[in-house]
Design a protein around this motif. Structure first.
Motif: not given
Length: 270
Positions: A130-142
């Motif tokens: 799910n978090l990888v999909h957030s990256l696809e939307h331009g997010a940074v994941w810490i």
């Protein structure tokens, strides 16, 4: 007569003394001085903080994306990159997992629902697909190793994420470094929550329109039945490639042919 003159002189001296005391209000003067000094100290501190903030902003200016500097993260020592394309990634649904190349992952096949990434600090580990999909939307994941990052260090990281658009944070059990930052096609691992490269990475890659596929996509929570921010799907470790069966475990798609590159710490700006 001398006695009378002496008495009169004494009275005049006493009167002059009283007048002198009344005309010099030392207490009031001292109070005003305290107020002035206190105000000066506040003003001086405000100027100092303003200069400090301005200096910090100036220091990050070089990491702001532009048409002539599309990927400022190349100036950050230690950044690992790949070349996931914006198409052909494929969506999966739980309980299917992905055998990712990078740990944590930075692109590839991912869950059909994105993790809410509106400055959310998740207290528990979240499903990475799910978090990888957030990256696809331009997010940074810490991501951080919960066994190594606690107390003040955890508070420092949380403050960089809490309430910040297109930013998300969650523990990542078994992480090989205390801290790892992910953006689409980019990763930076480090050990210190005060490392200036964290702010550089956020400035360079959060919603960097030149580096993620789905420009304009939202980070808002989808809700129960899709991705529930208050009860997110739990983390599961990346399965090995040997477990890929095309069903419960699928292969990662879209990775670059080079398998990733790293910025040379001795050559900032490469």
């Amino acid at each position: 007569m001398a006695s009378g003159k002496s008495s009169k002189a004494s009275r005049n001296k006493a009167r002059n003394s009283v007048v002198t005391q009344r005309s010099t209000p030392w207490g009031l003067i001292a109070g005003v001085l305290v107020v002035v000094l206190f105000a000066g100290a506040i003003f001086g501190y405000a100027v100092y903080k303003n200069n400090e903030n301005s200096a910090a902003q100036d220091a990050l200016a070089a990491y702001t994306p532009s048409d002539t500097n599309r990927d400022p993260s190349t100036q950050i020592p230690g950044v690992v990159t790949d070349n996931y394309t914006g198409s052909g990634q494929g969506h999966i649904a739980s309980p299917t997992r992905v055998a990712y190349t990078h740990t944590p992952p930075i692109g590839g096949t991912h869950d059909q629902y994105w993790a809410a990434c509106t400055g959310v600090v998740y207290p528990t580990a979240v499903r990475q697909e799910n978090l990888v999909h957030s990256l696809e939307h331009g997010a940074v994941w810490i991501a951080y190793n919960p066994d190594q990052v606690t107390g003040a260090a955890l508070d420092t990281l949380s403050a960089k994420v809490d309430g910040q658009p297109y930013t998300v944070m969650a523990p990542y059990p078994g992480l090989d470094q205390p801290i790892s930052l992910q953006a689409w096609n980019h990763q930076l691992k480090l050990s210190d929550a005060n490392d200036p490269r964290i702010d550089q990475f956020l400035t360079a890659l959060r919603r960097n329109q030149y580096n993620y596929p789905e420009i304009g996509a939202t980070c808002q929570a989808l809700g129960p039945g899709a991705f529930d921010q208050d009860a997110p799907p739990p983390f599961e470790p990346t399965p090995p490639v040997a477990e890929v069966d095309g069903g419960t475990v699928v292969t990662e798609r879209g990775a670059g042919a080079t398998g990733g590159t790293m910025a040379d710490p001795t050559k900032p700006g490469q």
